[in-house]
Design an enzyme around this catalytic site. Structure first.
Site, PDB file in Angstrom:
ATOM      1  N   LYS A  53       0.797  -1.217   0.000  1.00 16.52           N
ATOM      2  CA  LYS A  53       0.000   0.000   0.000  1.00 16.52           C
ATOM      3  C   LYS A  53       0.838   1.279   0.000  1.00 16.52           C
ATOM      4  CE  LYS A  53      -4.101  -2.008   2.196  1.00 16.52           C
ATOM      5  NZ  LYS A  53      -5.045  -1.942   3.341  1.00 16.52           N
ATOM      6  N   VAL A  93       6.039   7.035  15.566  1.00 12.08           N
ATOM      7  CA  VAL A  93       5.009   7.875  14.973  1.00 12.08           C
ATOM      8  C   VAL A  93       3.702   7.110  14.778  1.00 12.08           C
ATOM      9  CG1 VAL A  93       4.489   9.460  13.072  1.00 12.08           C
ATOM     10  CG2 VAL A  93       6.864   9.110  13.777  1.00 12.08           C
ATOM     11  N   ALA A  94       3.800   5.800  14.566  1.00 12.62           N
ATOM     12  CA  ALA A  94       2.619   4.980  14.268  1.00 12.62           C
ATOM     13  C   ALA A  94       1.601   5.048  15.397  1.00 12.62           C
ATOM     14  CB  ALA A  94       3.036   3.530  14.040  1.00 12.62           C
ATOM     15  N   LYS A 186      -4.486   8.486  22.706  1.00 13.42           N
ATOM     16  CA  LYS A 186      -3.210   9.198  22.853  1.00 13.42           C
ATOM     17  C   LYS A 186      -2.843   9.403  24.324  1.00 13.42           C
ATOM     18  CE  LYS A 186      -1.111  10.059  18.978  1.00 13.42           C
ATOM     19  NZ  LYS A 186       0.261   9.530  18.769  1.00 13.42           N
ATOM     20  N   VAL A 212      -1.205  19.546  12.324  1.00 13.60           N
ATOM     21  CA  VAL A 212      -0.113  19.537  11.338  1.00 13.60           C
ATOM     22  C   VAL A 212      -0.691  19.706   9.942  1.00 13.60           C
ATOM     23  CG1 VAL A 212       1.866  18.258  10.452  1.00 13.60           C
ATOM     24  CG2 VAL A 212       1.154  17.948  12.838  1.00 13.60           C
TER      25      VAL A 212
END
Length: 358
Positions: A53, A93-94, A186, A212
């Protein structure tokens, strides 16, 4: 150019070229971070869940022998062991990107078992792999401004929001405001990561990303940009998320993709970096955001969204403070105008915005 020269200087002083692992390399921040690291001359181990992907990224990342791709999944124990082996640092980051769920019964149990537990266990699996590697010196964890709130315990707006202003867990569970699943995930994942790091002697630093935006390398328009530009598209679910962010923070805090990636690398390499750091270039009220959007891309959807700014508006918006990061020596290069201009320009190329004036 300055960033490249600074990175080369660090490598010359520190000896061999550092090797860094980036998890979630096909996401918005992850893909741009991989690209930035390669441009600065680092060796990169990039993890992806499904290599099939991300073929479009291969053409961007080709032409270098400093990149290795690894298949890894947060849900599979031990899948990060090979990826972090020999790395000097890891950028985690994942993360799951669920904002809301459509489960009506036993929703708390569903969210806990299907979203939160996998996110926490995946992060702990990665940290365990870092321990086994014997080479990883620091882990930089990508957190989110969703873990913060602009209101104090009395419901009053804070003049300054810093890294200590965490959103209470009970409030997230009780209110279930739009985007609450992501907020909860988170909060709990970062909390578990720091607890494990302290107990096992891992040097963990967290970077709290604000909204972001800017250019992107992904196949689709990143979710953060979709939320930011929802006043232009009129998407009702994304508008509710934007409104919920404003209700929690009193303003919309922004950072450019180039700056957030530079901040990741800066915190990885700064010897005195410790704890949590907010990365925010500027914040603005919803009315100011509407003005910026209208100036850059006028359309009728924008006028119909003006009602959002009234319900939760802070007359004097809280400062979403990056003082701790700036005091360490980091400087943002991009302001709101750059961020919005580039986000709109790239989104237009994907046909995701209505015609001007519509």
């Amino acid at each position: 150019m300055e960033d490249l020269e600074r990175s080369q200087a660090v490598m010359e002083v520190g000896g061999p070229t550092p090797t860094y692992c980036v998890t979630g390399a096909t996401g918005y921040i992850g893909s741009w971070l991989v690209n930035t690291l390669l441009q600065r001359g680092y060796i990169v181990h990039a993890t992806v869940r499904d290599p099939a992907k991300c073929l479009h990224l291969f053409s961007i990342w080709t032409g270098t022998d400093r990149l290795r791709l690894f298949r890894a999944d947060l849900k599979e124990e031990g899948s990060f062991n090979e990826a972090v082996l020999g790395c000097d640092g890891v950028f985690h980051v994942a993360a799951p990107m669920e904002f809301n769920v459509a489960v009506e019964k036993n929703i708390e149990n569903y969210v806990q078992s299907n979203i939160i537990d996998p996110a926490i266990n995946g992060t702990l699996n990665l940290l365990k792999a870092c321990l086994k590697s014997k080479s990883v010196r620091r882990v930089v964890f990508t957190s989110s401004v969703s873990t913060l709130t602009g209101m104090d315990s009395n419901g009053k707006w804070r003049p300054v929001v810093d890294e200590t202003c965490q959103t209470p867990l009970g409030q997230v569970w009780n209110t279930k405001a739009s985007g609450w699943v992501y907020v909860l995930s988170k909060l709990l994942t970062e909390e578990a990561a720091f607890r494990f790091a302290v107990e096992n002697g891992i040097d963990l630093v967290s970077i709290i990303t604000t909204t972001v935006a800017g250019p992107f390398l992904t196949c689709n328009v990143p979710s953060s940009i979709q939320v930011l530009l929802s006043p232009l598209t009129g998407d009702p679910e994304l508008l509710r998320i934007l409104s919920a962010v404003n209700a929690r923070m009193g303003s919309i805090a922004l950072v450019h993709i180039e700056d957030i990636c530079s901040a990741h690398i800066f915190l990885m390499e700064h010897a005195k970096a410790s704890g949590r750091y907010i990365c925010c270039a500027q914040s603005c009220t919803l009315s100011k955001l509407f003005d910026h959007l209208a100036q850059e891309y006028p359309c009728s959807n924008l006028q119909s969204c003006r009602f959002m700014e009234d319900e939760h508006q802070n007359e004097v918006p809280s400062e979403i403070s990056s003082k701790k990061l700036r005091d360490l020596g980091f400087n943002h290069k991009h302001g709101i105008e750059d961020i919005i201009h580039e986000a709109i320009t790239y989104s237009l190329s994907y046909g995701s915005l209505p015609p001007v004036g519509s």
